[in-house]
Design an enzyme around this catalytic site. Structure first.
Site, PDB file in Angstrom:
ATOM      1  N   HIS A 156      21.627  -4.615 -70.022  1.00 51.78           N
ATOM      2  CA  HIS A 156      20.950  -3.482 -70.865  1.00 51.78           C
ATOM      3  C   HIS A 156      21.499  -2.842 -70.175  1.00 51.78           C
ATOM      4  CE1 HIS A 156      16.673  -4.395 -71.794  1.00 51.78           C
ATOM      5  NE2 HIS A 156      17.393  -4.854 -72.437  1.00 51.78           N
ATOM      6  N   ARG A 188      23.540  -0.122 -71.513  1.00 46.04           N
ATOM      7  CA  ARG A 188      23.378   1.711 -70.934  1.00 46.04           C
ATOM      8  C   ARG A 188      22.964   2.248 -69.697  1.00 46.04           C
ATOM      9  NH1 ARG A 188      18.818   3.080 -75.030  1.00 46.04           N
ATOM     10  NH2 ARG A 188      16.339   1.734 -74.266  1.00 46.04           N
ATOM     11  N   ARG A 216      21.666  -0.516 -76.412  1.00 42.62           N
ATOM     12  CA  ARG A 216      20.786  -1.584 -75.255  1.00 42.62           C
ATOM     13  C   ARG A 216      20.876  -3.344 -75.424  1.00 42.62           C
ATOM     14  NH1 ARG A 216      15.358  -2.047 -73.011  1.00 42.62           N
ATOM     15  NH2 ARG A 216      14.418  -3.938 -73.736  1.00 42.62           N
ATOM     16  N   HIS A 260      17.608  -3.578 -63.285  1.00 39.72           N
ATOM     17  CA  HIS A 260      17.581  -2.339 -64.365  1.00 39.72           C
ATOM     18  C   HIS A 260      17.645  -0.966 -64.448  1.00 39.72           C
ATOM     19  CE1 HIS A 260      17.076  -5.585 -67.765  1.00 39.72           C
ATOM     20  NE2 HIS A 260      17.329  -6.290 -67.009  1.00 39.72           N
ATOM     21  N   SER A 261      17.062  -0.224 -65.255  1.00 45.72           N
ATOM     22  CA  SER A 261      17.063   1.208 -65.253  1.00 45.72           C
ATOM     23  C   SER A 261      16.301   1.672 -66.241  1.00 45.72           C
ATOM     24  CB  SER A 261      17.849   2.164 -64.596  1.00 45.72           C
ATOM     25  OG  SER A 261      18.747   2.723 -65.966  1.00 45.72           O
ATOM     26  N   TYR A 306       3.557  -3.545 -69.875  1.00 40.67           N
ATOM     27  CA  TYR A 306       3.438  -3.992 -71.498  1.00 40.67           C
ATOM     28  C   TYR A 306       4.001  -6.217 -71.606  1.00 40.67           C
ATOM     29  CZ  TYR A 306       8.529  -2.143 -72.297  1.00 40.67           C
ATOM     30  OH  TYR A 306       9.945  -2.329 -71.244  1.00 40.67           O
ATOM     31  N   GLU A 326      13.802  -1.961 -61.987  1.00 39.71           N
ATOM     32  CA  GLU A 326      13.887  -0.352 -62.672  1.00 39.71           C
ATOM     33  C   GLU A 326      14.632   0.390 -61.272  1.00 39.71           C
ATOM     34  OE1 GLU A 326      14.101  -0.522 -65.522  1.00 39.71           O
ATOM     35  OE2 GLU A 326      12.719  -2.347 -66.670  1.00 39.71           O
TER      36      GLU A 326
END
Ligand SMILES: [Zn+2]
Length: 426
Positions: free
Chosen positions: A178, A180, A231, A302-303, A356, A378
């Site tokens: 991702h 961004r 993204r 990720h973040s 989720y 994350e």
């Protein structure tokens, strides 16, 4: 002069971020399962950029364009959903990030890869060559394939035995799938530094072979210089009336593909035409399959949110979930010990249960075919300060992000390698 030009190109001294003028960030607090679903569905219907999902006990963040703010607020009020506007105009923060990163780049006054500033795709790509040149017996660069726009997707193989010793476990990690999520790049660059340039713990290189892919989505990363919150990749073949390019690469992998993602190209979780329809995910799949028998640990960085998550994205736990959780907690504790006090402790858990349902994720795929220990990190990308949010990077945090994440990675690598040697990986 060339360096100055690079800095200008990267940080954009011209008017930027007009696209986001008037966009607001909302913090949404839901109190029931019904509200959770209601809000999620409405955010999707409005094609909003959901930064984090609101679940009871954990408020979510969503980016709302100026023209959609009234309708969104009316919906929240009508349904009794609590919210606050966290940022009135995100463009101000984007301008601030540019300013901070540009002055950090000026101060660092170096074209070398370091942790004072962010680096472009081209700089990172050139750095991989430089390492292979300087450490020919230890480091090699592999061209895995090319992105949609034709950029080379290259990764490092780090090994004291040139990947010939098949009794060694492999650890693979990647960042910027991702694009961004800029703060993820320092995490892989820092790992490279500690494995190649500044080795202080030699067991990690003696006992383990490493595969590191710093820029998993090069087209997207280059495009974030223009559109900071992009993204997906830059695929154009799904566009509707010349709009909505891109596939969410972290919904494009072949585990449960298409079951909890979007078929709408205009949404940020659009999963593409089929599993591995995108060249960027094909590259990662091929690395994983080539090394499946030895891959002990896979980390997709990720973040944001300070979390270590494991599969599967549909909430089904693998038979070794207990070990997965245990190693996850050990990694989190190692990070928490050295993190900035202003950032919260890491949360560890199954993706579905913590966040989720999500299908087609990279770490799910890696665990299903190769790596018994497979996680999505994350990272925290902010200092919990009111004025700097989500994906934006504070220059002062760049090195810290690399350093603290490496503390977690080391713990995971040693645990996964030990399990691999004992032959009870799964
Ligand atoms: Zn992500």
């Amino acid at each position: 002069m060339k360096y100055l030009l690079l800095v200008c190109l990267f940080y954009g001294v011209l008017a930027k971020h007009e696209l986001y003028d008037g966009h607001a960030v909302y913090e949404i607090d839901v109190h029931s399962v019904e509200q959770t679903k209601l809000v999620h569905d409405f955010e999707n219907d409005l094609l909003l950029d959901i930064w984090s999902h609101a679940v009871p006990g954990h408020p979510g963040k969503v980016l709302v364009p100026k023209v959609k703010r009234d309708i969104f607020e009316n919906f929240l009020v009508q349904n009794g959903v609590q919210y606050k506007v966290e940022t009135e105009n995100i463009k101000e923060q984007l301008d601030k990030e540019d300013e901070l990163l540009a002055s950090a780049a000026e101060r660092s006054n170096s074209s070398r890869i370091g942790f004072e500033r962010m680096h472009t795709y081209e700089e990172v790509d050139a750095y991989l060559d430089e390492l292979a040149r300087d450490y020919p017996n230890f480091v090699s660069v592999v061209l895995g394939g090319r992105s949609v726009e034709g950029r080379p997707i290259r990764y490092l193989k780090i090994s004291t035995t040139n990947f010939q010793d098949t009794s060694k476990p492999i650890v693979m990690m990647q960042s910027l799938l991702h694009c961004r999520e800029w703060v993820t790049l320092p995490a892989t660059l820092y790992a490279i530094r500690k494995l190649v340039v500044d080795v202080s713990e030699s067991d990690l290189v003696q006992n383990i072979d490493w595969i590191i892919l710093p820029v998993a989505n090069p087209d997207g990363y280059v495009f974030t210089q223009t559109d900071r919150y992009w993204r997906k990749n830059r695929a154009t073949r799904y566009m509707i009336a010349n709009r909505c390019p891109g596939v969410d690469l972290n919904r494009n992998f072949g585990h449960g593909w298409g079951t909890a993602s979007s078929s709408n190209p205009c949404q940020d979780t659009f999963h593409g035409a089929g599993a591995f329809s995108e060249p960027e995910t094909e590259v990662i799949r091929d690395i994983i399959l080539e090394h499946s028998s030895r891959m002990a640990l896979y980390l997709d960085i990720h973040s944001f949110g300070s979390m270590i998550l494991y599969g599967y994205g549909d909430g089904v736990l693998p038979p070794h979930a207990l070990q997965l959780n245990l190693v996850g907690v050990q990694m989190a504790q190692a990070i928490d010990r050295v993190k900035w006090p202003s950032n919260r402790n890491y949360i560890v858990g199954n993706i579905f249960h913590v966040l989720y349902a999500a299908s087609g994720g990279a770490s799910d795929y890696a665990m299903s075919v190769a790596a018994p220990y497979s996680y999505t990190y994350e990272l925290p990308a902010y200092r919990n300060s009111a004025w700097f949010d989500g994906f934006l990077v504070e220059p002062a945090f760049i090195e810290q992000a690399g350093y603290e994440t490496w503390e977690g990675i080391k713990v995971g690598a040693r645990a996964a390698a030990a399990a691999f040697r004992n032959g009870k990986a799964v």
